[in-house]
Design a protein around this motif. Structure first.
Motif, short mmCIF file in Angstrom:
data_model
loop_
_atom_site.label_atom_id
_atom_site.label_comp_id
_atom_site.label_asym_id
_atom_site.label_seq_id
_atom_site.Cartn_x
_atom_site.Cartn_y
_atom_site.Cartn_z
N ILE A 40 9.91 42.01 -78.26
CA ILE A 40 10.88 41.35 -77.39
C ILE A 40 10.78 41.94 -76.00
CG2 ILE A 40 13.28 40.69 -77.06
CD1 ILE A 40 13.83 41.19 -79.96
N TRP A 41 10.58 41.08 -75.02
CA TRP A 41 10.43 41.50 -73.63
C TRP A 41 11.65 41.05 -72.84
CZ3 TRP A 41 6.57 38.73 -69.83
CH2 TRP A 41 6.62 39.35 -68.58
N PHE A 42 12.52 42.00 -72.51
CA PHE A 42 13.67 41.73 -71.65
C PHE A 42 13.20 41.90 -70.21
CE2 PHE A 42 15.59 42.86 -75.66
CZ PHE A 42 16.71 42.05 -75.75
N THR A 43 13.29 40.84 -69.43
CA THR A 43 12.73 40.90 -68.08
C THR A 43 13.60 40.14 -67.09
OG1 THR A 43 10.71 40.54 -66.79
CG2 THR A 43 11.31 38.83 -68.38
N ASP A 44 13.28 40.33 -65.83
CA ASP A 44 13.92 39.62 -64.73
C ASP A 44 12.82 39.35 -63.71
OD1 ASP A 44 15.26 38.81 -62.40
OD2 ASP A 44 17.02 40.02 -62.86
N PRO A 45 12.55 38.08 -63.39
CA PRO A 45 11.45 37.77 -62.46
C PRO A 45 11.62 38.39 -61.08
CG PRO A 45 12.84 35.85 -62.85
CD PRO A 45 13.24 36.88 -63.86
N ARG A 46 12.84 38.83 -60.76
CA ARG A 46 13.08 39.46 -59.46
C ARG A 46 12.78 40.96 -59.49
NH1 ARG A 46 19.23 37.59 -59.10
NH2 ARG A 46 19.08 38.77 -61.04
N SER A 47 12.49 41.48 -60.68
CA SER A 47 12.26 42.91 -60.85
C SER A 47 10.80 43.25 -60.56
CB SER A 47 12.62 43.33 -62.28
OG SER A 47 12.04 44.56 -62.62
N ALA A 48 10.56 44.17 -59.62
CA ALA A 48 9.19 44.57 -59.29
C ALA A 48 8.48 45.21 -60.48
CB ALA A 48 9.21 45.53 -58.09
N PRO A 49 9.13 46.11 -61.24
CA PRO A 49 8.46 46.67 -62.43
C PRO A 49 8.11 45.60 -63.46
CG PRO A 49 10.31 48.04 -61.80
CD PRO A 49 10.42 46.79 -60.99
N GLY A 50 8.99 44.60 -63.60
CA GLY A 50 8.72 43.52 -64.55
C GLY A 50 7.51 42.71 -64.13
#
Length: 225
Positions: A40-50
């Motif tokens: 499961i990948w919890f992400t945010d497209p605005r996150s640079a690390p993501g």
């Protein structure tokens, strides 16, 4: 077979949308049925690390090929994008996805993005990897590989224990497989139950020749015509 039970063929024919599922229930069902860990990948497209994690690891062809064989993947996007034919439908779907993401983050105690969770086929969390730094793709992949090996080893033992209780691998005429136990048989109609309790029905004629031979042997042992 019992009325109201889903047809096994219909369950097995459900197609995945792409490399990453976006529905938790479907992803968990696939992981359970295929005997694979769920990433499961919890992400945010605005996150640079993501973004870096996506570019440096998940977008790599070799990772995709390995993951297709070893894992079921689920993406939980804090700011999802959806395609619809109307603004109202778009807004409703985005809101629903955001609510689902918030609920899952709370349930799995996810505190930031990106966070990776690895679940066993039976749903236990066996790995948790938080954050990402550019250049750490191979290190992160190594952690996921370690978790996959540990999960698969444990699942292999669980499967052996279930086989002692009558569970076996069934295959239909299209080569699709399911690990289940025969719950009921009557005049060529079967009811199967999977380890998580899901029941389905099918007909003997829709099964592989090996399964039909196994049924024939079981009928002979029980004196059934």
């Amino acid at each position: 077979p019992d009325k109201g039970l889903p047809e096994l063929g219909a369950l097995l024919s459900s197609q995945k949308k792409g490399p990453w599922e976006d529905n938790e229930a479907i992803a968990k069902r696939r992981a359970s049925r295929e005997g694979k860990p769920l990433l499961i990948w919890f992400t945010d497209p605005r996150s640079a690390p993501g973004k870096a994690l996506s570019e440096e690891l998940f977008a790599r062809a070799e990772f995709g090929a390995w993951a297709d064989e070893k894992l079921v993947r689920l993406i939980v996007d804090a700011n999802p994008s959806v395609e619809t034919d109307s603004f109202a439908e778009h807004d409703n779907k985005v809101l629903r996805r955001k609510q689902e993401a918030t609920e899952m983050k709370k349930r799995y105690k996810v505190l930031g993005h990106p966070t990776l969770l690895l679940l066993s086929p039976s749903g236990e969390v066996v790995g948790r990897y938080r954050g990402y730094k550019r250049g750490d793709a191979d290190f992160t992949w190594g952690l996921i590989k370690q978790g996959e090996i540990a999960s698969s080893t444990a699942y292999g033992q669980l499967r052996k224990n279930l086989e002692k209780k009558g569970y076996r691998e069934w295959q239909d005429t299209k080569g699709r497989k399911v690990f289940a136990k025969l719950l009921n048989y009557h005049k060529g109609n079967l009811v199967l139950i999977e380890p998580d309790g899901l029941r389905s029905q099918t007909k003997e004629e829709r099964l592989s020749s090996q399964d039909r031979e196994w049924i024939k042997q079981q009928k002979m042992l029980r004196g059934i015509q």
